[in-house]
Design an enzyme around this catalytic site. Sequence first.
Site, PDB file in Angstrom:
ATOM      1  N   ARG A 233      -3.355   3.208  -3.647  1.00 35.95           N
ATOM      2  CA  ARG A 233      -3.855   4.578  -3.523  1.00 35.95           C
ATOM      3  C   ARG A 233      -2.642   5.520  -3.544  1.00 35.95           C
ATOM      4  O   ARG A 233      -1.576   5.192  -3.008  1.00 35.95           O
ATOM      5  CB  ARG A 233      -4.598   4.791  -2.202  1.00 35.95           C
ATOM      6  N   GLU A 262      -6.085  12.997  -7.312  1.00 29.31           N
ATOM      7  CA  GLU A 262      -6.678  12.675  -8.624  1.00 29.31           C
ATOM      8  C   GLU A 262      -7.786  13.668  -8.952  1.00 29.31           C
ATOM      9  O   GLU A 262      -8.497  14.097  -8.044  1.00 29.31           O
ATOM     10  CB  GLU A 262      -7.222  11.237  -8.595  1.00 29.31           C
ATOM     11  N   HIS A 280      -6.611   5.710 -12.869  1.00 24.68           N
ATOM     12  CA  HIS A 280      -7.328   4.939 -11.844  1.00 24.68           C
ATOM     13  C   HIS A 280      -8.345   3.981 -12.493  1.00 24.68           C
ATOM     14  O   HIS A 280      -9.553   4.125 -12.296  1.00 24.68           O
ATOM     15  CB  HIS A 280      -8.018   5.872 -10.848  1.00 24.68           C
TER      16      HIS A 280
HETATM   17  P1  NAP Z   1      -7.413  -6.440   1.535  1.00 21.50           P
HETATM   18  O1  NAP Z   1      -7.849  -7.823   1.154  1.00 21.50           O
HETATM   19  O2  NAP Z   1      -7.936  -5.837   2.770  1.00 21.50           O
HETATM   20  O3  NAP Z   1      -5.813  -6.467   1.565  1.00 21.50           O
HETATM   21  C1  NAP Z   1      -5.071  -5.418   2.077  1.00 21.50           C
HETATM   22  C2  NAP Z   1      -3.711  -5.951   2.517  1.00 21.50           C
HETATM   23  O4  NAP Z   1      -2.946  -4.842   3.001  1.00 21.50           O
HETATM   24  C3  NAP Z   1      -3.785  -6.971   3.631  1.00 21.50           C
HETATM   25  O5  NAP Z   1      -2.947  -8.032   3.307  1.00 21.50           O
HETATM   26  C4  NAP Z   1      -3.259  -6.244   4.879  1.00 21.50           C
HETATM   27  O6  NAP Z   1      -2.548  -7.141   5.697  1.00 21.50           O
HETATM   28  C5  NAP Z   1      -2.338  -5.197   4.234  1.00 21.50           C
HETATM   29  N1  NAP Z   1      -2.215  -4.001   5.081  1.00 21.50           N
HETATM   30  C6  NAP Z   1      -3.209  -3.295   5.675  1.00 21.50           C
HETATM   31  N2  NAP Z   1      -2.697  -2.288   6.406  1.00 21.50           N
HETATM   32  C7  NAP Z   1      -1.347  -2.368   6.259  1.00 21.50           C
HETATM   33  C8  NAP Z   1      -0.275  -1.614   6.788  1.00 21.50           C
HETATM   34  N3  NAP Z   1      -0.475  -0.592   7.635  1.00 21.50           N
HETATM   35  N4  NAP Z   1       0.977  -1.955   6.435  1.00 21.50           N
HETATM   36  C9  NAP Z   1       1.201  -3.010   5.602  1.00 21.50           C
HETATM   37  N5  NAP Z   1       0.218  -3.767   5.081  1.00 21.50           N
HETATM   38  C10 NAP Z   1      -1.052  -3.448   5.408  1.00 21.50           C
HETATM   39  O7  NAP Z   1      -7.749  -5.408   0.384  1.00 21.50           O
HETATM   40  P2  NAP Z   1      -7.919  -5.657  -1.189  1.00 21.50           P
HETATM   41  O8  NAP Z   1      -9.333  -5.979  -1.482  1.00 21.50           O
HETATM   42  O9  NAP Z   1      -6.859  -6.593  -1.657  1.00 21.50           O
HETATM   43  O10 NAP Z   1      -7.658  -4.170  -1.727  1.00 21.50           O
HETATM   44  C11 NAP Z   1      -6.443  -3.525  -1.447  1.00 21.50           C
HETATM   45  C12 NAP Z   1      -6.497  -2.080  -1.854  1.00 21.50           C
HETATM   46  O11 NAP Z   1      -6.368  -1.959  -3.252  1.00 21.50           O
HETATM   47  C13 NAP Z   1      -7.810  -1.347  -1.547  1.00 21.50           C
HETATM   48  O12 NAP Z   1      -7.856  -0.882  -0.202  1.00 21.50           O
HETATM   49  C14 NAP Z   1      -7.808  -0.215  -2.541  1.00 21.50           C
HETATM   50  O13 NAP Z   1      -7.254   0.950  -1.973  1.00 21.50           O
HETATM   51  C15 NAP Z   1      -6.892  -0.710  -3.655  1.00 21.50           C
HETATM   52  N6  NAP Z   1      -7.643  -0.887  -4.910  1.00 21.50           N
HETATM   53  C16 NAP Z   1      -7.342  -0.114  -5.973  1.00 21.50           C
HETATM   54  C17 NAP Z   1      -8.047  -0.270  -7.164  1.00 21.50           C
HETATM   55  C18 NAP Z   1      -7.735   0.563  -8.368  1.00 21.50           C
HETATM   56  O14 NAP Z   1      -8.596   0.730  -9.220  1.00 21.50           O
HETATM   57  N7  NAP Z   1      -6.538   1.087  -8.512  1.00 21.50           N
HETATM   58  C19 NAP Z   1      -9.073  -1.210  -7.249  1.00 21.50           C
HETATM   59  C20 NAP Z   1      -9.349  -1.988  -6.126  1.00 21.50           C
HETATM   60  C21 NAP Z   1      -8.630  -1.827  -4.961  1.00 21.50           C
HETATM   61  P3  NAP Z   1      -2.450  -6.892   7.299  1.00 21.50           P
HETATM   62  O15 NAP Z   1      -3.854  -6.687   7.770  1.00 21.50           O
HETATM   63  O16 NAP Z   1      -1.776  -8.122   7.845  1.00 21.50           O
HETATM   64  O17 NAP Z   1      -1.592  -5.686   7.450  1.00 21.50           O
END
Ligand code: NAP
Length: 314
Positions: A233, A262, A280
């Site tokens: 993001r 965005e 995006h």
């Molecule tokens: P996820 O499985 O919840 O993974 C998020 C990771 O971030 C976890 O490993 C978590 O580990 C870590 N994290 C959370 N808070 C943190 C912090 N304060 N500092 C450091 N690390 C932190 O989520 P996901 O499904 O992989 O998706 C991740 C993100 O990708 C989404 O939230 C979304 O914003 C983005 N995304 C973007 C697109 C796009 O089109 N560009 C598409 C899909 C997703 P810990 O809990 O140990 O910190």
Amino acid sequence: MDKPKALLVAGISAELKGMLAEVVELVPLNKQGDANQFLADQGADFELVVTSAGKGCANALMEQLPNLKVIFNWGVGYDQVDVEFATSRSVQVTNTPDVLNECVADMAIGMLISQARCMGEAERFVRRGEWLSNPTPPMGQKVSGKRLGIVGLGRIGLETAKRAEAFSMQIRYHNRHPREDVDYAYEASIVELAKWSDYLLLLCPSTPETYQMIDREVLQALGPQSSLINIARGAVVDQKALVDLLLSGELGGAALDVFEREPEVPEALMDLPNVLLLPHVGSATFETRTAMAQLVVDNVKAYIESGSLVTPVN
Ligand code: NAP
């Protein structure tokens, strides 16, 4: 039996609209004239809200829906919904995790290689007809064997790391907590991870805690030979510092799928050859958007039939 009403508060695909129409009476908020008047008159009729990850559901809107029970979020990121506020009103939130992991991971690797190998600039070189008079196209940086730092080794981060292994990349990561199910080296400091990385990939959620977590210090630690890949993001990065350091050459490059506001993209980035700019589109394939739509519908059906949710957030 009458279908329950669902308030649609964001733009969604025609496909998702069609699928939802089979289970709910979809009422688009933007077609109701004066939205505030409509909500004052009929807001109490809605238990269900359907929205997109980009639009979410503002607290003020939740307050105008006194009987709201569930917010169905078409996307895995739910940073546009104040989940704490929703929970305090006994409103459940759902998202669409996992079904998009592969396509977002594919795109993360695609962005990394595309930026490193100057694919955008090389393509423009051909389209502008420059190849006809200039035998020296743009030259890039090697990817295979290089160091990849991942901030946010979660569902998508792990899929991306697996792909990076196929390029013999060395992988380290930063989460709040080390994972016990991976062998990749954990780095507790993002600055240290950035110093080590040739490519720093962001895949953590946008939360108050991660707001501008990738600040000037992290970007300077990444340095002039390295690049930032942001498919998480825009809010996770100090965008002003990012632009400054790209312009001054203190940061080597960037591949950006997401931005602070965005669809606005900083004008200063438009002409930089070492920056890849995408609108995006991390999950934007026909297959994945269909799977995300199906998961929204599965959640709606589960709620209507049993009051439960397939993928609850809170
Ligand atoms: P996820 O499985 O919840 O993974 C998020 C990771 O971030 C976890 O490993 C978590 O580990 C870590 N994290 C959370 N808070 C943190 C912090 N304060 N500092 C450091 N690390 C932190 O989520 P996901 O499904 O992989 O998706 C991740 C993100 O990708 C989404 O939230 C979304 O914003 C983005 N995304 C973007 C697109 C796009 O089109 N560009 C598409 C899909 C997703 P810990 O809990 O140990 O910190």
